[in-house]
Design an enzyme around this catalytic site. Structure first.
Site, PDB file in Angstrom:
ATOM      1  N   SER A   1      -2.800   0.196 -65.519  1.00 16.70           N
ATOM      2  CA  SER A   1      -1.817  -0.854 -65.302  1.00 16.70           C
ATOM      3  C   SER A   1      -1.542  -1.606 -66.608  1.00 16.70           C
ATOM      4  CB  SER A   1      -2.308  -1.776 -64.175  1.00 16.70           C
ATOM      5  OG  SER A   1      -1.314  -2.661 -63.747  1.00 16.70           O
TER       6      SER A   1
ATOM      7  N   ASP B   1       4.429   4.375 -56.896  1.00 14.45           N
ATOM      8  CA  ASP B   1       3.898   3.144 -57.480  1.00 14.45           C
ATOM      9  C   ASP B   1       4.916   2.025 -57.276  1.00 14.45           C
ATOM     10  OD1 ASP B   1       2.897   1.108 -59.073  1.00 14.45           O
ATOM     11  OD2 ASP B   1       2.345   2.436 -60.725  1.00 14.45           O
TER      12      ASP B   1
ATOM     13  N   HIS C   1      -0.103   2.732 -56.814  1.00 14.19           N
ATOM     14  CA  HIS C   1      -0.487   2.177 -58.114  1.00 14.19           C
ATOM     15  C   HIS C   1      -1.990   2.251 -58.365  1.00 14.19           C
ATOM     16  CE1 HIS C   1      -0.087  -0.410 -61.632  1.00 14.19           C
ATOM     17  NE2 HIS C   1      -1.052  -1.194 -61.151  1.00 14.19           N
TER      18      HIS C   1
END
Length: 446
Positions: A251, A343, A378
């Site tokens: 991330s 995501d 994600h």
């Protein structure tokens, strides 16, 4: 080790039901085999998993099976016909874990203390059930331990040069290849991925860069030199091979992994891994400037029908301005991108496509390995970690908690976690060990 085993008869005419799970004590990324024996042929049974987290919340999963003609069930070969998952899924009782009914909404399972195992009780019940397991007596139960730290892995808090981190060293004298491990926008020191990588022979430094001691004491975010300092500390450790270091970012961590890999005169990487992230950022800035970019794009946030926050639009559309994205065409080390195509938190799929095109134009695309997974969200974690499609989340420096949509469908996301982790470890070993493979470390024989 001592196992908690409970066995009872299904009826007065049938032998004692037997349940076994092997290995009972293993690393988090090792598969186990669940075997039920001595149930009536063709009978219906439910396998159930129960885990109590460090925060006190309970998680459970169940699967429905039908015994074969010998009165046996092998979860590695037999189909689940109902419950939390369907089909042949040897590890389904772990990756399909969900908070028990009535739990606090928006929970996410994360291991805080890696020096203790995740303890799971596997039980078998007569008949097919999906609820009220605590009100029933199991036919048999078995306790398993799932560890992030293999025996001999050393955990060393790092506070020198104002860093906030933890170094995990593999067993043995070393020296070992090293890895700098960066998590995302939630901050805090997350250790479990580094502990697991050390269990596979890589000295891994988990680094807190958003809620570090410097930031909590001064109120100011760290700059890019903080990452270079962490790299030097890792590089100069006597049990680390200073010329064989990687970075891994998830991330927000991918932003600084890519920045260091391309622009830093200090950080010289053997390879880099980026999971669910992007190259989009103010190239001349650091963490504070990245946060400022998010703030400027705040109006691009959207919401799901359930009022879950969707952040993936914050960095879209992909900019053409070269000052707003890392020039990956200048990258000189192998790069592994892991992308979930569903995501909902970052525009990782669009970013990966753009990075691939940039590297093709620059002629260094031979350095790129792209793993792109449909119906995957994600939070791509180590294998068998329960899928969290959405959860409560508080970003570093943000006072209010919010329900955030991460994305993904549980079976597909879980399969992606298993496949990507295996390929991440292979990629790191190949590039850090130069083709030689360290001895595999397992707990099952201990």
């Amino acid at each position: 080790m001592s196992l908690s085993v409970q066995q009872v008869r299904m009826d007065n005419k049938h032998p004692t039901v037997k349940l076994s799970v092997h290995p009972s004590r293993a690393l988090m990324d090792e598969a186990f085999v669940i075997l039920v024996q001595n149930v009536p042929p063709g009978s219906q049974v439910t396998l159930h998993a129960l885990h109590r987290c460090e925060d006190g919340h309970r998680w459970e999963a169940c699967a429905h099976y039908v015994a074969d003609s010998s009165g046996n069930i092998n979860a590695a070969d037999d189909c689940s016909v109902g419950g939390s998952y369907f089909g042949v899924e040897p590890m389904g009782l772990l990756w399909s874990l969900k908070p028990v009914p009535g739990s606090k909404p928006g929970l996410r399972m994360r291991k805080k203390n890696v020096q203790t195992p995740m303890v799971v009780t596997i039980s078998v019940f007569k008949g097919h059930h999906t609820e009220a397991f605590m009100d029933q007596v199991p036919l048999a139960s078995w306790v398993v331990e799932r560890w992030y730290m293999a025996p001999g892995v050393r955990r060393i808090p790092i506070t020198e040069q104002q860093l906030t981190g933890t170094l995990f060293l593999p067993p043995g004298p070393g020296p070992f290849p090293g890895l700098l491990d960066l998590w995302g926008g939630g901050g805090q020191l997350m250790e479990y991925r580094s502990a697991l990588l050390a269990s596979h022979g890589i000295a891994s430094l988990a680094l807190d860069y958003l809620t570090s001691k410097i930031t909590t004491e001064t109120g100011k975010m760290v700059d890019n030199q903080y990452f270079e300092t962490a790299y030097r500390v890792l590089q100069q450790h006597p049990q680390v091979l200073g010329s064989r270091i990687a970075m891994l970012g998830l991330s927000l961590g991918t932003v600084f992994t890519l920045k260091m890999a391309v622009y830093s005169p200090v950080v010289k990487l053997r390879c880099a891994v980026c999971i669910s992230g992007s190259h989009i950022q103010p190239v001349s800035g650091g963490p504070q400037q990245m946060m400022d970019l998010f703030s400027r794009n705040f109006e691009k946030i959207s919401f799901s029908e359930q009022d879950e926050v969707i952040w993936r639009g914050l960095l879209l559309p992909i900019p053409s301005d070269p000052s707003l994205k890392v020039d990956v065409g200048r990258l000189q080390c192998p790069l592994l991108l892991v992308v979930g195509e569903d995501d909902q938190n970052w525009c990782s799929h669009e970013s990966a496509t753009d990075m691939k095109q940039m590297m093709e134009r620059a002629g260094n695309d031979q350095l790129l390995t792209l793993l792109s997974y449909p119906e995957t969200g994600h939070l791509i974690e180590p294998p068998y970690t329960p899928h969290t499609p959405s959860s409560m989340f508080r970003g570093a420096g943000v006072g209010q908690k919010m329900r955030v949509l991460w994305g993904g469908k549980t079976p597909e996301h879980s399969a992606a976690q298993e496949d990507s982790w295996r390929k991440i470890v292979t990629f790191l070993r190949r590039n850090l060990y130069g083709g030689s493979d360290p001895h595999a470390i397992h707990l099952s024989h201990l």
